[in-house]
Design a protein around this motif. Sequence first.
Motif, PDB file in Angstrom:
ATOM      1  N   PHE A   4       0.784  -1.255  -0.159  1.00 39.21           N
ATOM      2  CA  PHE A   4      -0.071  -0.123  -0.150  1.00 39.21           C
ATOM      3  C   PHE A   4       0.989   1.207   0.017  1.00 39.21           C
ATOM      4  N   HIS A   5       2.244   1.058   0.224  1.00 38.73           N
ATOM      5  CA  HIS A   5       2.908   2.253   0.449  1.00 38.73           C
ATOM      6  C   HIS A   5       3.019   3.201  -1.148  1.00 38.73           C
ATOM      7  N   GLY A   6       2.567   4.539  -0.700  1.00 48.75           N
ATOM      8  CA  GLY A   6       2.608   5.312  -1.819  1.00 48.75           C
ATOM      9  C   GLY A   6       1.240   5.512  -2.439  1.00 48.75           C
ATOM     10  N   HIS A   7       0.363   4.667  -2.026  1.00 52.40           N
ATOM     11  CA  HIS A   7      -1.208   4.619  -2.883  1.00 52.40           C
ATOM     12  C   HIS A   7      -1.861   5.712  -2.063  1.00 52.40           C
ATOM     13  N   ARG A   8      -2.581   6.383  -2.745  1.00 55.94           N
ATOM     14  CA  ARG A   8      -3.549   7.505  -2.490  1.00 55.94           C
ATOM     15  C   ARG A   8      -4.539   7.163  -1.337  1.00 55.94           C
ATOM     16  N   ALA A   9      -4.772   5.761  -1.164  1.00 58.76           N
ATOM     17  CA  ALA A   9      -5.685   5.416  -0.047  1.00 58.76           C
ATOM     18  C   ALA A   9      -4.861   4.581   0.830  1.00 58.76           C
ATOM     19  N   GLU A  10      -3.540   4.775   0.961  1.00 62.91           N
ATOM     20  CA  GLU A  10      -2.665   3.851   1.932  1.00 62.91           C
ATOM     21  C   GLU A  10      -3.098   3.628   3.388  1.00 62.91           C
ATOM     22  N   LEU A  11      -3.726   4.765   3.788  1.00 63.98           N
ATOM     23  CA  LEU A  11      -3.983   4.767   5.313  1.00 63.98           C
ATOM     24  C   LEU A  11      -5.267   3.921   5.658  1.00 63.98           C
ATOM     25  N   PRO A  12      -6.284   4.194   4.617  1.00 64.77           N
ATOM     26  CA  PRO A  12      -7.445   3.254   5.183  1.00 64.77           C
ATOM     27  C   PRO A  12      -7.280   1.893   4.532  1.00 64.77           C
ATOM     28  N   LEU A  13      -6.478   1.785   3.698  1.00 63.86           N
ATOM     29  CA  LEU A  13      -6.292   0.388   3.177  1.00 63.86           C
ATOM     30  C   LEU A  13      -5.255  -0.381   4.323  1.00 63.86           C
ATOM     31  N   SER A  14      -4.493   0.231   4.694  1.00 67.75           N
ATOM     32  CA  SER A  14      -3.479  -0.425   5.806  1.00 67.75           C
ATOM     33  C   SER A  14      -4.372  -0.984   7.010  1.00 67.75           C
ATOM     34  N   VAL A  15      -5.370  -0.136   7.530  1.00 68.98           N
ATOM     35  CA  VAL A  15      -6.271  -0.505   8.528  1.00 68.98           C
ATOM     36  C   VAL A  15      -7.308  -1.742   7.958  1.00 68.98           C
ATOM     37  N   LEU A  16      -7.793  -1.627   6.785  1.00 69.38           N
ATOM     38  CA  LEU A  16      -8.773  -2.608   6.315  1.00 69.38           C
ATOM     39  C   LEU A  16      -8.057  -4.075   6.256  1.00 69.38           C
ATOM     40  N   HIS A  17      -6.843  -4.121   5.622  1.00 75.45           N
ATOM     41  CA  HIS A  17      -6.428  -5.238   5.231  1.00 75.45           C
ATOM     42  C   HIS A  17      -5.778  -5.851   6.637  1.00 75.45           C
ATOM     43  N   THR A  18      -5.689  -5.303   7.709  1.00 75.59           N
ATOM     44  CA  THR A  18      -4.893  -5.924   8.765  1.00 75.59           C
ATOM     45  C   THR A  18      -6.245  -6.102   9.830  1.00 75.59           C
ATOM     46  N   ARG A  19      -6.415  -4.704  10.701  1.00 75.73           N
ATOM     47  CA  ARG A  19      -7.338  -4.894  11.693  1.00 75.73           C
ATOM     48  C   ARG A  19      -8.814  -5.427  11.317  1.00 75.73           C
ATOM     49  N   THR A  20      -9.228  -4.813  10.341  1.00 77.76           N
ATOM     50  CA  THR A  20     -10.546  -5.050  10.043  1.00 77.76           C
ATOM     51  C   THR A  20     -10.746  -6.411   9.527  1.00 77.76           C
ATOM     52  N   VAL A  21      -9.641  -7.028   8.569  1.00 75.52           N
ATOM     53  CA  VAL A  21     -10.030  -8.456   8.016  1.00 75.52           C
ATOM     54  C   VAL A  21      -9.625  -9.357   9.356  1.00 75.52           C
ATOM     55  N   ARG A  22      -8.514  -9.296   9.938  1.00 78.01           N
ATOM     56  CA  ARG A  22      -7.983 -10.172  10.913  1.00 78.01           C
ATOM     57  C   ARG A  22      -8.854 -10.237  12.504  1.00 78.01           C
ATOM     58  N   GLY A  23      -8.969  -9.043  12.717  1.00 75.14           N
ATOM     59  CA  GLY A  23      -9.691  -8.675  13.988  1.00 75.14           C
ATOM     60  C   GLY A  23     -11.239  -8.843  13.840  1.00 75.14           C
ATOM     61  N   ILE A  24     -11.785  -7.382  13.547  1.00 73.36           N
ATOM     62  CA  ILE A  24     -13.023  -6.985  13.638  1.00 73.36           C
ATOM     63  C   ILE A  24     -14.169  -7.846  12.820  1.00 73.36           C
ATOM     64  N   ALA A  25     -13.584  -8.446  11.580  1.00 74.01           N
ATOM     65  CA  ALA A  25     -14.697  -9.126  10.634  1.00 74.01           C
ATOM     66  C   ALA A  25     -14.988 -10.660  11.208  1.00 74.01           C
ATOM     67  N   ARG A  26     -14.250 -11.069  12.345  1.00 74.91           N
ATOM     68  CA  ARG A  26     -14.243 -12.270  12.866  1.00 74.91           C
ATOM     69  C   ARG A  26     -16.008 -12.547  13.615  1.00 74.91           C
ATOM     70  N   SER A  27     -16.346 -11.377  14.151  1.00 71.99           N
ATOM     71  CA  SER A  27     -17.698 -11.435  14.725  1.00 71.99           C
ATOM     72  C   SER A  27     -18.679 -11.769  13.580  1.00 71.99           C
ATOM     73  N   ALA A  28     -18.653 -11.165  12.693  1.00 74.32           N
ATOM     74  CA  ALA A  28     -19.551 -11.431  11.430  1.00 74.32           C
ATOM     75  C   ALA A  28     -19.381 -12.815  10.728  1.00 74.32           C
ATOM     76  N   VAL A  29     -17.958 -13.071  10.392  1.00 75.31           N
ATOM     77  CA  VAL A  29     -17.685 -14.143   9.383  1.00 75.31           C
ATOM     78  C   VAL A  29     -17.728 -15.592  10.447  1.00 75.31           C
ATOM     79  N   ASN A  30     -17.075 -15.530  11.655  1.00 75.55           N
ATOM     80  CA  ASN A  30     -16.922 -16.600  12.259  1.00 75.55           C
ATOM     81  C   ASN A  30     -17.750 -16.793  13.796  1.00 75.55           C
ATOM     82  N   LEU A  31     -18.565 -15.785  13.938  1.00 76.00           N
ATOM     83  CA  LEU A  31     -19.382 -15.892  14.947  1.00 76.00           C
ATOM     84  C   LEU A  31     -20.873 -15.862  14.659  1.00 76.00           C
ATOM     85  N   VAL A  32     -21.254 -15.123  13.993  1.00 73.69           N
ATOM     86  CA  VAL A  32     -22.696 -15.142  13.359  1.00 73.69           C
ATOM     87  C   VAL A  32     -22.655 -16.341  12.140  1.00 73.69           C
TER      88      VAL A  32
END
Length: 545
Positions: free
Chosen positions: A378-406
């Motif tokens: 993502f380095h140098g990408h215009r949307a680097e900041l939100p993508l860095s959050v989406l591809h780490t915390r969102t996918v591997r942490g937060i998404a688990r409630s919907a994907v693996n608990l619901v």
Amino acid sequence: MQFNVRPYVCGALGRIDTALLGKLTAAGPKVWPALQSDEAALFSSTPLPPYHRSGDAYAFAWGERRPKTAEEDWITVAETYETPGLIGDGRRVALHTGGLGLVDVYYVRLDDAVYFSSLIQPLLTLVPIEIDWSAWASILQVTFPLGEATPYTEVKRLPGASALVWEHGRLTTERRLPRWLRTEPYERWISPQEIVDLLDHVYSEYDGLPLLVPVSGGYDSRLLASVAKARGADVESWTTSPDDGTDTDIDFARAITRELGIPHRVIPQDPASYPSDAMEVARRLEYLTPHHAWYAPFAKEVHGAGRILVDGLAGGPLLKNFMVSGAALEARTQAERSAAVLGSLSLGRPSQPFLSKSAAEWMEETVREQFLATTSMFHGHRAELPLSVLHTRTVRGIARSAVNLVGPEASFLAPFIHPEFFDAALSVGVARKHQGKFYREVLHAANPRVAALPSTNVIKQPLRRVPLRSTAAPARSYSHRMLEILADRIPALLSDEMHEVIAGGPDALTRFNGWNDRFWVRGLVLFGLWLSDFENDLSDLAPPF
């Protein structure tokens, strides 16, 4: 765990050892063959017909959204439908993830074959169980693993927009740039009303289906509820305590749903059940994050609701710079920018040292290296900041409630990651989203009355305090047992101060009521539970610090 709306799958590709494959298929939920050939095997817990079959060519997918016809390449399937799959043409076989990688694909590589599974546990029958210290470093510091890491050195998680490929008699790994990286989203000056219209379009695919929108006090859920109600959907709303010590979400949700005229229900929680909830969630999520224990009673109710859960996954990073600090926005170098994002994702300093000095220093450096490697694309990408959050915390942490608990018992809909909405929201510059300004305009366009109601994103009134389930007496007793295990088996991990607290018994944990303290405790308790559950399987626990 019941695989109702998304099947459990496992299989292999390459030079398959049938004995190992048989061991894998016997180790998890009951499965039946969907595909068997010399170079590829796929088994599923429910019937899994291919969405394409012609001669030697085939294509399977097992996410909730699946293609109806063959696509030109696996990355198109991955980024459009956010589904993993297996695609072959007689010469080449590719096991791929979704574009973000929301649905798990775990694998081990043995000789010239890869064995894969929706769950980690069945794969542990094929390899020695050895601790991956780097994974635990990130689980403790940022509350989720980074990159391909799992708690086990031999088991990896295939990241989003990736594929394991068997071709010309050898295995390779393909990393592709998903759509949002191949074509950098320029500022199209998308208006707030256009964002609302795109959400309305996403809902059109679910017309006539009963929806459940869990409304909290924040922006995401009130936006999703407002648009669903305006469309005339059959919608209900439920709320539960996030165990944050205020329960402001419940009070605000009542006001929002009353204004919208949506039936509302509060799912109660019992402090006495916290230990069993925490253990159940930890094991179900395979020890990958200390998040979501509070969500357990809610998820169980959703399983029997007969409604599709509408989840606000990714709304914060896409629409209001969630986890993007002022330091990240003002950074002048890549190193400063990456450090600022990692700083936002990491737990803050606790009230006293929890880790030994050597452990803390090693962990900080290890997590920094992992984070840089994981986000380098993502380095140098215009949307680097939100993508860095989406591809780490969102996918591997937060998404688990919907994907693996619901899921996989009940269906969920994540409107914010629908391709058209995702691309439009990502095109809005981070400056427009700063401090939630753009999001408030979107809320006003959706429903100005609901937009004006109090929000947990902008709290100006005094908060009422309520007892925390996670620090009540039952939780303290459970947490203390797990911390004792950790202190006994890996004493070098903890500081002298933490050893003293543990020696003081369960009530000594009452001092840890701050946000950062609570999450450090939860991470260490998760580690202790993992050590307890795998007590007879782990031999070498010598730490690298």
